[in-house]
Scaffold this active site. Structure first.
Site, PDB file in Angstrom:
ATOM      1  N   HIS A  62       0.840  -1.195   0.000  1.00 17.65           N
ATOM      2  CA  HIS A  62       0.000   0.000   0.000  1.00 17.65           C
ATOM      3  C   HIS A  62       0.874   1.242   0.000  1.00 17.65           C
ATOM      4  O   HIS A  62       2.089   1.162   0.163  1.00 17.65           O
ATOM      5  CB  HIS A  62      -1.002  -0.005   1.167  1.00 17.65           C
ATOM      6  CG  HIS A  62      -0.383   0.054   2.527  1.00 17.65           C
ATOM      7  ND1 HIS A  62       0.416  -0.952   3.023  1.00 17.65           N
ATOM      8  CD2 HIS A  62      -0.437   1.003   3.503  1.00 17.65           C
ATOM      9  CE1 HIS A  62       0.812  -0.634   4.248  1.00 17.65           C
ATOM     10  NE2 HIS A  62       0.312   0.555   4.561  1.00 17.65           N
ATOM     11  N   HIS A  64       1.340   3.927   1.879  1.00 14.60           N
ATOM     12  CA  HIS A  64       1.909   4.660   3.020  1.00 14.60           C
ATOM     13  C   HIS A  64       3.440   4.620   3.001  1.00 14.60           C
ATOM     14  O   HIS A  64       4.055   3.610   2.667  1.00 14.60           O
ATOM     15  CB  HIS A  64       1.366   4.097   4.342  1.00 14.60           C
ATOM     16  CG  HIS A  64      -0.046   4.534   4.611  1.00 14.60           C
ATOM     17  ND1 HIS A  64      -0.921   3.811   5.384  1.00 14.60           N
ATOM     18  CD2 HIS A  64      -0.731   5.640   4.200  1.00 14.60           C
ATOM     19  CE1 HIS A  64      -2.088   4.450   5.451  1.00 14.60           C
ATOM     20  NE2 HIS A  64      -2.002   5.557   4.736  1.00 14.60           N
ATOM     21  N   ASP A  66       5.875   4.381   5.084  1.00 18.59           N
ATOM     22  CA  ASP A  66       6.716   3.392   5.770  1.00 18.59           C
ATOM     23  C   ASP A  66       6.758   2.063   5.010  1.00 18.59           C
ATOM     24  O   ASP A  66       7.469   1.143   5.418  1.00 18.59           O
ATOM     25  CB  ASP A  66       6.278   3.191   7.232  1.00 18.59           C
ATOM     26  CG  ASP A  66       4.826   2.746   7.380  1.00 18.59           C
ATOM     27  OD1 ASP A  66       3.961   3.209   6.605  1.00 18.59           O
ATOM     28  OD2 ASP A  66       4.545   1.934   8.282  1.00 18.59           O
ATOM     29  N   HIS A 139      -7.836  -1.435   4.944  1.00 17.94           N
ATOM     30  CA  HIS A 139      -6.961  -0.494   5.639  1.00 17.94           C
ATOM     31  C   HIS A 139      -7.465   0.912   5.317  1.00 17.94           C
ATOM     32  O   HIS A 139      -8.456   1.069   4.620  1.00 17.94           O
ATOM     33  CB  HIS A 139      -5.509  -0.719   5.181  1.00 17.94           C
ATOM     34  CG  HIS A 139      -4.479   0.028   5.990  1.00 17.94           C
ATOM     35  ND1 HIS A 139      -4.435  -0.013   7.361  1.00 17.94           N
ATOM     36  CD2 HIS A 139      -3.425   0.813   5.611  1.00 17.94           C
ATOM     37  CE1 HIS A 139      -3.418   0.721   7.785  1.00 17.94           C
ATOM     38  NE2 HIS A 139      -2.796   1.238   6.754  1.00 17.94           N
ATOM     39  N   ASP A 209      -0.863  -3.912   5.537  1.00 18.16           N
ATOM     40  CA  ASP A 209      -1.630  -3.440   6.688  1.00 18.16           C
ATOM     41  C   ASP A 209      -3.105  -3.790   6.486  1.00 18.16           C
ATOM     42  O   ASP A 209      -3.659  -3.623   5.392  1.00 18.16           O
ATOM     43  CB  ASP A 209      -1.454  -1.922   6.854  1.00 18.16           C
ATOM     44  CG  ASP A 209      -0.049  -1.566   7.303  1.00 18.16           C
ATOM     45  OD1 ASP A 209       0.799  -2.485   7.408  1.00 18.16           O
ATOM     46  OD2 ASP A 209       0.212  -0.379   7.545  1.00 18.16           O
ATOM     47  N   HIS A 268       5.532  -5.769  12.062  1.00 17.54           N
ATOM     48  CA  HIS A 268       4.946  -4.429  11.990  1.00 17.54           C
ATOM     49  C   HIS A 268       4.395  -4.007  13.343  1.00 17.54           C
ATOM     50  O   HIS A 268       3.224  -3.691  13.512  1.00 17.54           O
ATOM     51  CB  HIS A 268       3.829  -4.433  10.917  1.00 17.54           C
ATOM     52  CG  HIS A 268       3.370  -3.066  10.475  1.00 17.54           C
ATOM     53  ND1 HIS A 268       2.358  -2.405  11.119  1.00 17.54           N
ATOM     54  CD2 HIS A 268       3.763  -2.254   9.472  1.00 17.54           C
ATOM     55  CE1 HIS A 268       2.138  -1.247  10.504  1.00 17.54           C
ATOM     56  NE2 HIS A 268       2.994  -1.136   9.500  1.00 17.54           N
TER      57      HIS A 268
END
Lengths: 318, 318
Positions: A62, A64, A66, A139, A209, A268
């Site tokens: 995804h 994001h 990080d 998510h 996530d 994570h």
């Protein structure tokens, strides 16, 4: 297949855990696949025996940061490392646009082609030694899991059938085993008719996530390993009243138990969970919560941990 | 002022050297400035006592990835760290566009304002404790040096002049020293008329990639420290016939000697220079080449080295 954890922290790096990066290695040879590429992933690779030139493809779960801010650096370093082979990047919408903007604005010239595959279309992609399927998760932004299925590239000869069909032993048996069709006494013999493939190929799921592990139910049939985030413990989510689109340990463990997945690796972790089990909250709390709801082979990943999945589908930390 | 080296490798990170990042700290308090932000700079900060919330501004010397690919991550982590204070970023054209594209494509929301200042206009920017000037260098892309000049924020009272002007001792002397104008017997007294400022403020030059150190000649007057790349030794440049826009040790050392700069710190070493002085080429070769042409205080930076510039303008490694 082997798995190397390059980063196991959620959101921000800590002194001992980088942000997400997971290497899935082919059983033989140096080929490998990278799932997620948080900032500093290329730095972590320097502490392994993974070669950037042997990287077959990158999968982003995804958008994001990080999970993808290490992309520009790893692409640039591959270029400086002399990479010429094309690189496949499977990623949700936004990643292609960002990498292209990076090339444009930072004068990043890559001497190899990037082939983007948009994960939003839930593609199934074939590589020489693995097939990778995609499934959508839940998510705050579109997030995906990738299932790696090992291809049997060394099938056995079906000797019984060859003998039944009166195909005598000879050099052509070797050719058939190498997946070449042969002509014998004027008759074409198709190799695929005489090859026996492994009926239980190894399957490893690497999830992004996700706060609904049950979305993995269908793709988990026959899976040997599930790698899934367990950002929190249940008490912390209940206390804050918000899961921020993430799972807690019990949720993932309960799903893996019901889905009969024999090996579960959690990763994570929110940086608030400390390494010292005498401090609270600690990583040990995540382990204990998961252990109470899962009877299989449970691991909590650390950076640079390497795991091997053996032929009996038992995952071992090397 | 203090200097902390967060990365000292050219182009790609190595196991012991990250790509470029240099922290310039104010003498007192926690305020600091970051020059360049290669990938992994935020990770290096975790191993120092620098606080992301006390970061006053970021300066990018040029657009190459090993000098700016850590920006998205440090901006995101500052947000997750709760930063609300605006952040100034001085950078050449392309950086603003790239950061904005990153915000757009990777859904990066920052709860603080970024104020971009375009370095291509050679700005001089005032902060509370330092003034920063810009000078253009010579590289494959537009590249710049930044000169940090300490402001004297604690000027002394000119007691002699106060007595000459018959301004008697009293609480108003304290107000004048705090840079407040005061009214005495119906007459306004301007503090600036009675304050003595340090005539030799500390000046530190941090240069980006550059193959013509002499471009720093003018800005070097009165500078205490020059931090400059010495990517190669001379033999290596002569052998390859290409300097790729970089300096070799002799070139920088000769310039610093001629410019009478008392402290020289070399950094940004090509990864081919090894730590072990018995191997060739080694970092020791860079040191020896520079030492032969420079009689001042010479250092080769290592990651996480911290240097302090004392009041006598002697730079010391802490």
């Amino acid at each position: 297949m082997n798995i190397v954890f390059l980063g196991t922290s959620a959101g921000v790096p800590t002194k001992t855990r980088n942000v997400t990066g997971i290497a899935v290695r082919e059983e033989r040879g140096s080929g490998w696949y990278l799932v997620d590429c948080g900032e500093g992933t290329q730095h972590q690779i320097l502490h392994t025996n993974l070669s950037i030139n042997a990287l077959q493809a990158i999968f982003i779960t995804h958008i994001h940061g990080d999970h993808c801010y290490g992309l520009p650096g790893i692409l640039a370093s591959a270029a400086m490392n002399g990479r010429k082979a094309p690189l496949k990047i499977m990623a949700p919408s936004g990643v292609k646009e960002w990498v292209e903007a990076t090339q444009q604005h930072t004068q990043l010239y890559l001497p190899y082609d990037i082939e983007f595959v948009c994960t939003d279309d839930l593609p199934s992609v074939e590589f020489r030694k693995v097939r990778v399927e995609t499934v959508a998760l839940s998510h705050r932004v579109p997030s995906y899991a990738y299932r790696f299925t090992e291809k049997d590239i060394n099938p056995r000869l079906d000797v019984e059938k060859l003998e039944q069909h009166n195909i005598p032993r000879g050099p052509h048996w070797g050719q058939l085993q190498k997946r070449q069709d042969v002509e014998l006494n004027g008759k074409l013999i198709h190799c695929e008719d005489y090859l026996l493939y492994d009926q239980n190929p190894q399957k490893i799921i690497v999830a992004g996530d996700n706060d609904q592990p049950e979305l993995l139910a269908q793709i988990s049939h026959g899976a040997s390993v599930l790698i899934h985030e367990a950002t929190y413990t249940k008490d912390l989510v209940e206390k804050s009243g918000n899961n921020y689109g993430h799972s807690y340990a019990e949720l993932v463990a309960t799903f893996a138990e019901q889905a009969n997945i024999p090996n579960l690796v959690l990763t994570h972790f929110s940086p608030r969970y400390q390494a010292n089990p005498n401090l609270s909250p600690s990583i040990a709390d995540i382990y204990q919560e998961a252990k109470a709801h899962y009877s299989g082979n449970l691991f909590l990943a650390n950076d640079l941990d390497e795991y091997q999945l053996n032929k009996s589908n038992v995952l071992k930390k090397l």
